[in-house]
Design a protein around this motif. Structure first.
Motif, short mmCIF file in Angstrom:
data_model
loop_
_atom_site.label_atom_id
_atom_site.label_comp_id
_atom_site.label_asym_id
_atom_site.label_seq_id
_atom_site.Cartn_x
_atom_site.Cartn_y
_atom_site.Cartn_z
N HIS A 24 0.78 -1.24 0.04
CA HIS A 24 0.05 -0.07 -0.23
C HIS A 24 0.86 1.33 0.05
O HIS A 24 0.60 2.37 -0.64
CB HIS A 24 -0.97 -0.14 1.14
CG HIS A 24 -2.04 -1.00 1.28
ND1 HIS A 24 -3.01 -1.14 0.15
CD2 HIS A 24 -2.24 -2.16 1.86
CE1 HIS A 24 -3.93 -2.21 0.27
NE2 HIS A 24 -3.44 -2.69 1.34
N ASN A 28 0.76 4.19 -2.79
CA ASN A 28 0.65 5.61 -2.57
C ASN A 28 1.71 6.40 -3.13
O ASN A 28 1.47 7.38 -3.62
CB ASN A 28 0.55 5.72 -0.78
CG ASN A 28 -0.58 5.29 -0.29
OD1 ASN A 28 -1.59 5.16 -0.91
ND2 ASN A 28 -0.47 5.00 0.87
N TYR A 37 -6.50 11.54 -5.69
CA TYR A 37 -5.96 10.01 -5.14
C TYR A 37 -5.84 10.56 -3.53
O TYR A 37 -5.29 11.24 -2.88
CB TYR A 37 -4.53 9.89 -5.61
CG TYR A 37 -4.34 8.40 -4.98
CD1 TYR A 37 -4.78 7.60 -5.39
CD2 TYR A 37 -3.24 8.40 -3.82
CE1 TYR A 37 -4.22 6.14 -4.83
CE2 TYR A 37 -3.03 7.28 -3.44
CZ TYR A 37 -3.34 6.08 -3.99
OH TYR A 37 -3.08 4.89 -3.19
N ARG A 39 -4.77 9.09 0.04
CA ARG A 39 -3.73 8.10 0.57
C ARG A 39 -4.36 6.63 1.09
O ARG A 39 -5.23 6.88 1.77
CB ARG A 39 -2.94 8.73 1.68
CG ARG A 39 -1.88 7.97 2.49
CD ARG A 39 -1.06 8.75 3.32
NE ARG A 39 -0.14 8.24 4.14
CZ ARG A 39 -0.22 7.69 5.37
NH1 ARG A 39 -1.44 8.15 6.00
NH2 ARG A 39 0.85 6.81 6.06
N LYS A 40 -3.92 5.62 0.79
CA LYS A 40 -4.41 4.45 1.55
C LYS A 40 -3.62 3.97 2.82
O LYS A 40 -2.51 3.95 2.85
CB LYS A 40 -4.37 3.08 0.47
CG LYS A 40 -5.21 3.52 -0.49
CD LYS A 40 -5.00 2.13 -1.64
CE LYS A 40 -6.09 2.46 -2.84
NZ LYS A 40 -6.20 1.22 -3.73
N THR A 41 -4.46 3.61 3.85
CA THR A 41 -3.62 3.35 5.16
C THR A 41 -4.34 1.74 5.39
O THR A 41 -5.38 1.40 4.90
CB THR A 41 -4.03 3.94 6.17
OG1 THR A 41 -5.43 4.22 6.40
CG2 THR A 41 -3.49 5.50 5.93
N SER A 85 -3.30 15.28 -4.51
CA SER A 85 -3.48 14.19 -3.76
C SER A 85 -3.04 14.42 -2.52
O SER A 85 -2.41 15.57 -2.26
CB SER A 85 -2.50 12.93 -4.10
OG SER A 85 -1.31 13.23 -3.98
N VAL A 87 -1.05 12.68 -0.35
CA VAL A 87 0.17 11.78 -0.17
C VAL A 87 1.35 12.61 0.12
O VAL A 87 1.58 13.63 -0.88
CB VAL A 87 0.56 10.74 -1.33
CG1 VAL A 87 1.92 9.93 -1.18
CG2 VAL A 87 -0.78 9.94 -1.78
N GLU A 92 5.61 8.68 3.71
CA GLU A 92 5.37 7.18 2.89
C GLU A 92 6.71 6.68 3.05
O GLU A 92 6.67 5.38 3.19
CB GLU A 92 4.99 7.45 1.35
CG GLU A 92 3.34 7.85 1.34
CD GLU A 92 2.44 7.27 2.05
OE1 GLU A 92 2.72 6.01 1.98
OE2 GLU A 92 1.80 7.51 2.65
#
Length: 126
Positions: A24, A28, A37, A39-41, A85, A87, A92
């Motif tokens: 993930h 990101n 977009y 951010r995925k957690t 996004s 991000v 990251e």
């Protein structure tokens, strides 16, 4: 012997969870410049029967998206802004490093348990 197998299982689940986390994080980073977009957690939870961990559901970070000023961009509104996004590459990279270190710690634990089980089997053969 059951404790050694449990240690192998526990460390393997930790490696699998950190691998999912790293997947993930890399997703990101790859989408840092994608407009809109989020951010995925991923969080971790105890696996069934309390042995090991497993990745929980993937969640989208709800922090506001950055507003980027570029009047020539096809997604720009009448003020010349569009949603970027959320991000942050520094976060990251830090998450990637933490996942890597956790993966390596689980790998060392797995290797130690494997070596101990091999030594035990050698002793039992004698």
């Amino acid at each position: 012997m059951a404790d050694l197998l449990g240690a192998l299982s526990l460390s393997a689940s930790g490696m699998e969870a950190q691998s999912a986390r790293l997947r993930h994080v890399s997703e990101n980073i790859a989408n840092a410049d994608t407009p809109g977009y989020h951010r995925k957690t991923v969080s971790f939870r105890s696996a069934v029967e309390g042995e090991g961990v497993e990745p929980g559901p993937v969640r989208l970070d709800r922090t506001p998206l950055t507003q980027i000023y570029d009047p020539g961009h096809p997604l720009a509104d009448e003020t010349g802004h569009y949603d970027g996004s959320n991000v942050d590459l520094v976060i990251e990279i830090a998450d990637a490093r933490e996942a890597q270190r956790s993966y390596e710690a689980n790998l060392r634990m797995f290797d130690q348990a494997r070596q101990m089980s091999q030594s035990l089997l050698e002793l039992l053969r004698r």
